[in-house]
Design an enzyme around this catalytic site. Structure first.
Site, PDB file in Angstrom:
ATOM      1  N   HIS A 179       0.870  -1.383   0.017  1.00  0.00           N
ATOM      2  CA  HIS A 179       0.130   0.058   0.009  1.00  0.00           C
ATOM      3  C   HIS A 179       0.614   1.221   0.260  1.00  0.00           C
ATOM      4  O   HIS A 179       0.634   2.167  -0.710  1.00  0.00           O
ATOM      5  CB  HIS A 179      -1.154   0.080   1.179  1.00  0.00           C
ATOM      6  N   CYS A 198      -3.342  -2.625 -17.644  1.00  0.00           N
ATOM      7  CA  CYS A 198      -3.334  -1.597 -16.619  1.00  0.00           C
ATOM      8  C   CYS A 198      -2.147  -2.103 -15.579  1.00  0.00           C
ATOM      9  O   CYS A 198      -2.205  -1.428 -14.588  1.00  0.00           O
ATOM     10  CB  CYS A 198      -4.728  -1.502 -15.965  1.00  0.00           C
TER      11      CYS A 198
END
Length: 755
Positions: A369, A682
């Site tokens: 993250h 992506c």
């Protein structure tokens, strides 16, 4: 030496005498001689000696009472030599009744210590490192009791603080004493986010150094410590109950473990005993933390090392409770380089963005993250820097090299000059990319490429215009859930999605539904523990198992996109049936809105992410059901190669520019072309020029890259002749090599492609 240690129990009086001696106007050596004389007298010892570590690692006798005075500054012990060296090496006290019989004993005739048998040595600890050793000795063969060992440790702590602060010796005398890491160091880690920066260290959850070591009222200090411990545990309990504050993206289980350590009897008992020796509550916490750090840091077991970090964090939090500090109120330098063991997205976003220049982590991965947020903020980030925190102090100068995956601690002036020169080159390149912002991405042979960006945070929306992307090819909706202390409500989800669409205007936005599970754990969402969460109930699987959660998100998306185009795709589709069931939930929500007369999107497109290898052999059944697909190369390749991309031990075992990986991508592109299904890539590959060049040669014309990759990839596109490149790629795909990266680089150079 009589049992009981000090002539008056408790070292408080002795510590005051040491303070008074240090405050005198006498020369440094004379004051140091006074200190050892006071300690020897108070502890009824016939010898008291202080050894300090030189920068070479040797331990030099700096002062003594009882040994021959002429040995001072002449006796030096090599690292690990003798009992004194063993105390420094182990960072633990050693008590012996007959020192000469110990195998580590080293005889130095110049000291005259032949008659002394009893030996008690304690390390002078700073930052978990031994910067010296305090020794007391007696002629008689006897073993020192626990109280005496406790006393000498307390005295050693005070001496360590005073030596490091310059109170005991001046800067001239300390110029070669290694009281803390001060030499330039280079640490090799892994590149998490590109970029280059230098600045001053800010420690995440930075320890609060104790201002006062000696307690005026020991009983009052014990009360303060008790109240702080109660407050610390109450704070953790509040987190467990879903209250305010959070650790680095903790799961319920992690917090429970954390709470268990706060209740650890040994830790609590050590704190209380330290206070009862006459230290302030802050000094007691600092001393116990140093002892834990020295003991655990030498362990090889990763589990034990992890426990060190738990106690480190607890000690830091306890010091903050004692100081009355509140999170988010710290003053940061304008060139802050944040240093942490690991971070969650909420932790990083709490810091003022305009002051953050870089991020250095001991742990983490490029898919963590913190790394994703750092890339969104375009902050250089280097991770997997083992031992980083023990090598740095708050305010140290440091370089974060996100190009090479390195960190330079306390760099030399010539290194700083070299980095500044490289930063100027980067600035020039970024100016070139900015000049291309409004230039269409068209190859030399006229092929139009759609260049999009990935997003998930508010800052990403700012990047949309700044980098000149044609839309958002992947909006990660889970970040809103990950930075929240509770499940985001329908109105807050709707507001975010509406804001994203408003910012994008006429540019397309593809929303990926909630992709949690695996390494993305929400503290407020109860889940069963899984042995292998990366292959467990995550992403669309969790949404289908908990349809209420997924339907709430779909309702928010449909509401936000009323009267506009909505593109929504489901992650980690492994079977065609999973996509059918997910699309049925979209139809159910559309029907629900129509029955209530609510506006729907003018155009609704539903797609699937191809990131499970199983779909490679079922594209003929999947593609007719979709409006578009997007290839998530990050997960696709980790599953193809059975190598966890978050695990540094195996993440580099394969190259995405390998024939198997590229053949799989070529097959996806061919099937999509045959069925007329729009397809994009992506994953991280789309944001790196060489990898993006490979994608274009395979026929992909729609790429979604991180914001920092849009400029470099566009420059590559403008310099490429795809016709010539595709002819060469056909032969490269038949290679038996593990990677064709070198061949692709040679091809790009041959065709003058800017990679």
């Amino acid at each position: 030496m009589p049992a009981g240690g000090l002539t008056t129990r408790g070292p408080r009086n002795l510590l005051r005498q040491i303070r008074e001696a240090m405050a005198g106007a006498a020369p440094a050596q004379e004051r140091l001689d006074t200190v050892v004389r006071i300690i020897a007298q108070s502890m009824v010892a016939e010898v008291c000696s202080i050894y300090l570590r030189r920068a070479s690692g040797e331990l030099e006798l700096f002062a003594t009472q009882g040994l021959k005075p002429e040995a001072v500054h002449k006796t030096r012990l090599r690292p690990g030599e003798g009992l004194v060296g063993e105390v420094a090496r182990s960072a633990q006290p050693i008590s012996l009744s007959d020192a000469p019989s110990h195998p580590s004993f080293a005889y130095r005739p110049e000291t005259g210590e032949d008659p002394y048998h009893a030996f008690l040595g304690a390390p002078l600890l700073r930052g978990g490192r031994a910067i010296g050793v305090l020794v007391v000795q007696n002629r008689s063969e006897r073993r020192y009791d626990e109280d005496e060992v406790e006393d000498i440790q307390t005295i050693a702590m005070v001496l360590a603080e005073t030596v490091a602060s310059g109170e005991l010796l001046g800067q001239e005398e300390l110029r070669d004493i290694e009281v803390a890491p001060h030499r330039p160091e280079r640490l090799k880690g892994q590149r998490f986010a590109e970029g280059l920066a230098f600045g001053h260290v800010v420690l995440h959850e930075a320890p609060v150094p104790p201002e006062n070591l000696l307690a005026e009222d020991p009983q009052a200090e014990e009360v303060r410590l008790h109240e702080a411990l109660v407050g610390l545990k109450a704070n953790i309990d509040k987190m467990l109950e879903g209250g305010q504050g959070s650790l680095a993206g903790p799961s319920f289980e992690v917090l429970e473990t954390y709470r268990m350590f706060a209740d650890d009897r040994g830790w609590n008992r050590s704190l209380v005993e330290a206070v009862r020796t006459g230290l302030t509550a802050e000094a007691a916490v600092d001393r116990v933390r140093n002892e834990h750090r020295a003991r655990f840091a030498k362990a090889r077991d990763p589990y034990i090392k992890e426990r060190l970090h738990d106690f480190e964090d607890l000690a830091n939090r306890l010091l903050r409770v004692l100081a009355g500090d509140r999170p988010g109120e710290r003053e940061l330098p304008d060139d802050a380089i944040l240093v942490a063991r690991n971070l969650g997205p909420a932790d990083l976003l709490e810091y003022p963005r305009h002051k953050l220049r870089g991020l250095l982590l001991e742990e983490g991965s490029a898919a963590s993250h913190a790394a994703i947020v750092a890339r969104a903020l375009q902050i250089p980030c280097v991770g997997r820097l083992m031992g980083l925190r023990d090598r740095l102090s708050e305010g140290d100068l440091v370089i974060a090299d996100g190009e090479t995956g390195e960190a330079y601690l306390r760099p030399r002036p010539d290194m700083l000059a070299a980095v500044e020169s490289r930063m100027q080159v980067r600035s020039q390149r970024e100016a070139e990319f900015a000049a291309l912002r409004d230039t269409p991405a068209v190859t030399l042979d006229g092929q139009r490429i759609t260049l999009l960006t990935n997003a998930g945070l508010a800052v990403d929306l700012e990047n949309l215009d700044a980098v000149g992307a044609e839309g958002i090819g992947l909006f990660r909706t889970e970040f809103q859930f990950m930075v929240s202390d509770e499940l985001p409500r329908l109105d807050s989800q709707t507001a975010l999605y509406r804001r994203v669409l408003d910012t994008a205007g006429r540019r397309p936005v593809t929303f990926r539904t909630l992709d949690i599970g695996g390494d993305k754990v929400l503290p407020y969402l109860e889940t069963e523990r899984e042995e292998n969460p990366a292959l467990g109930r995550r992403a669309v699987r969790l949404g289908l198992d908990r349809p209420g959660l997924l339907r709430l998100q779909l309702r928010a998306l449909l509401t936000a996109a009323a009267g506009r185009e909505l593109r929504v795709m489901f992650p980690m589709i492994a079977t065609v049936d999973e996509f059918r069931h997910a699309r049925e939930l979209v139809d159910i929500e559309c029907a629900w809105a129509r029955r209530r007369g609510r506006a729907l999107p003018d155009l609704l497109r539903v797609g699937a992410m191809i990131e499970c290898p199983s779909l490679l052999w079922h594209l003929d059944a999947l593609l007719p059901l979709t409006d578009f697909v997007s290839v998530g190369t990050n997960d696709l390749f980790q599953y193809m190669f059975a190598a966890d991309r978050t695990n540094p031990l195996v993440a580099d075992r394969y190259d995405p520019l390998s024939p198997p990986a590229l053949r799989a991508l070529a097959e996806i592109q061919r099937r999509c072309a045959d069925t007329g299904t729009p397809v994009s890539v992506c994953g991280e590959l789309a944001g790196r020029p060489l990898e993006a060049f490979a994608l274009l040669t395979l026929g992909f014309t729609r790429l979604s890259a991180p914001a920092g990759g849009v400029g470099p990839v566009k420059r590559m596109i403008l310099s490429a002749d795809l016709g010539a490149a595709r002819r060469s790629m056909t032969s490269l795909l038949g290679s038996s090599s593990a990677s064709i990266r070198g061949e692709l680089e040679s091809l790009a150079r041959k065709l003058n492609v800017a990679i």
